[in-house]
Scaffold this active site. Structure first.
Site, PDB file in Angstrom:
ATOM      1  N   ASP A  30       0.856  -1.189   0.000  1.00 19.81           N
ATOM      2  CA  ASP A  30       0.000   0.000   0.000  1.00 19.81           C
ATOM      3  C   ASP A  30       0.896   1.245   0.000  1.00 19.81           C
ATOM      4  OD1 ASP A  30      -3.204   0.571   1.015  1.00 19.81           O
ATOM      5  OD2 ASP A  30      -1.766   2.226   1.102  1.00 19.81           O
ATOM      6  N   ILE A  31       0.514   2.222  -0.795  1.00 24.50           N
ATOM      7  CA  ILE A  31       1.344   3.420  -0.945  1.00 24.50           C
ATOM      8  C   ILE A  31       1.315   4.289   0.317  1.00 24.50           C
ATOM      9  CG2 ILE A  31      -0.385   5.013  -1.933  1.00 24.50           C
ATOM     10  CD1 ILE A  31       1.726   5.651  -4.126  1.00 24.50           C
ATOM     11  N   ASN A  86     -12.872  -2.905   2.605  1.00 25.30           N
ATOM     12  CA  ASN A  86     -13.822  -1.802   2.640  1.00 25.30           C
ATOM     13  C   ASN A  86     -14.748  -1.930   1.434  1.00 25.30           C
ATOM     14  OD1 ASN A  86     -12.742  -0.544   4.955  1.00 25.30           O
ATOM     15  ND2 ASN A  86     -11.148   0.420   3.720  1.00 25.30           N
ATOM     16  N   HIS A  99     -10.283  -5.060  -3.327  1.00 29.02           N
ATOM     17  CA  HIS A  99      -8.965  -5.356  -2.756  1.00 29.02           C
ATOM     18  C   HIS A  99      -9.101  -5.771  -1.302  1.00 29.02           C
ATOM     19  CE1 HIS A  99      -9.819  -1.038  -2.357  1.00 29.02           C
ATOM     20  NE2 HIS A  99      -9.185  -1.089  -1.192  1.00 29.02           N
ATOM     21  N   HIS A 101      -7.015  -5.648   2.177  1.00 30.45           N
ATOM     22  CA  HIS A 101      -5.873  -5.127   2.923  1.00 30.45           C
ATOM     23  C   HIS A 101      -5.357  -6.234   3.838  1.00 30.45           C
ATOM     24  CE1 HIS A 101      -6.777  -0.681   2.343  1.00 30.45           C
ATOM     25  NE2 HIS A 101      -7.963  -1.187   2.097  1.00 30.45           N
TER      26      HIS A 101
HETATM   27  P1  AMP Z   1      -9.731   1.555   0.381  1.00 24.77           P
HETATM   28  O1  AMP Z   1     -10.014   2.718   1.276  1.00 24.77           O
HETATM   29  O2  AMP Z   1     -10.076   0.235   1.006  1.00 24.77           O
HETATM   30  O3  AMP Z   1     -10.332   1.727  -0.993  1.00 24.77           O
HETATM   31  O4  AMP Z   1      -8.168   1.500   0.242  1.00 24.77           O
HETATM   32  C1  AMP Z   1      -7.468   1.932  -0.885  1.00 24.77           C
HETATM   33  C2  AMP Z   1      -6.018   1.824  -0.565  1.00 24.77           C
HETATM   34  O5  AMP Z   1      -5.290   1.929  -1.757  1.00 24.77           O
HETATM   35  C3  AMP Z   1      -5.502   2.916   0.388  1.00 24.77           C
HETATM   36  O6  AMP Z   1      -4.955   2.320   1.559  1.00 24.77           O
HETATM   37  C4  AMP Z   1      -4.441   3.635  -0.453  1.00 24.77           C
HETATM   38  O7  AMP Z   1      -3.322   4.026   0.306  1.00 24.77           O
HETATM   39  C5  AMP Z   1      -4.086   2.581  -1.479  1.00 24.77           C
HETATM   40  N1  AMP Z   1      -3.572   3.090  -2.741  1.00 24.77           N
HETATM   41  C6  AMP Z   1      -4.100   4.063  -3.505  1.00 24.77           C
HETATM   42  N2  AMP Z   1      -3.366   4.259  -4.613  1.00 24.77           N
HETATM   43  C7  AMP Z   1      -2.348   3.364  -4.552  1.00 24.77           C
HETATM   44  C8  AMP Z   1      -1.241   3.067  -5.386  1.00 24.77           C
HETATM   45  N3  AMP Z   1      -1.034   3.723  -6.553  1.00 24.77           N
HETATM   46  N4  AMP Z   1      -0.377   2.093  -5.004  1.00 24.77           N
HETATM   47  C9  AMP Z   1      -0.572   1.441  -3.844  1.00 24.77           C
HETATM   48  N5  AMP Z   1      -1.612   1.655  -3.006  1.00 24.77           N
HETATM   49  C10 AMP Z   1      -2.477   2.618  -3.346  1.00 24.77           C
END
Ligand code: AMP
Ligand code: ZN
Length: 112
Positions: A30-31, A86, A99, A101
């Site tokens: 995760d970024i 989520n 996705h 986590h």
């Molecule tokens: P959610 O709130 O469950 O949709 O989580 C989305 C997740 O994606 C968040 O924790 C972000 O930090 C992560 N995210 C968004 N863009 C990227 C990216 N380009 N590379 C890796 N993780 C990302």
């Protein structure tokens, strides 16, 4: 989905820190990690949310969940980890590509 961040990652149009890949799944860091270890497991094909999954996605969902403990252990989370999916705007979903986590191990490290 041309405007989907995770589809762009799957297509190689955006970078990611990949930790796993097979024919149907991709996993990457995760970024913005909220734990020392924080990876995301995604299907390569675009499915918006868990609520959009159908009986035909049963095997895919099973593969995603079975990958979670494997990646957790590979990243040192031998004594336990958390999983989170989520779903929808009111479920805190920000990226509308399914996705899981997988995270744990305390506070995030500074990756810079
Ligand atoms: P959610 O709130 O469950 O949709 O989580 C989305 C997740 O994606 C968040 O924790 C972000 O930090 C992560 N995210 C968004 N863009 C990227 C990216 N380009 N590379 C890796 N993780 C990302
Ligand atoms: Zn997508």
């Amino acid at each position: 989905m041309s405007d989907c961040i995770f589809c762009k990652i799957v297509a190689g149009q955006l970078p990611c820190s990949k930790v796993y890949e097979d024919d149907e799944l991709l996993a990457f860091h995760d970024i913005h990690p909220f734990a020392r270890v924080h990876v995301l497991i995604i299907p390569k094909r675009h499915i918006e949310t868990l609520a959009d999954c159908l009986p035909e996605h049963e095997k895919l969902l099973g593969s995603m969940l079975l990958l979670a403990p494997r990646l957790a252990v590979e990243h040192g989370l031998d004594t336990g980890f958390k999983t989170l999916i989520n779903t929808g705007r009111d479920g805190g979903q920000e990226v509308f590509h399914l996705h899981v986590h997988v995270f744990g191990g305390g506070n995030p490290v500074d990756r810079n």
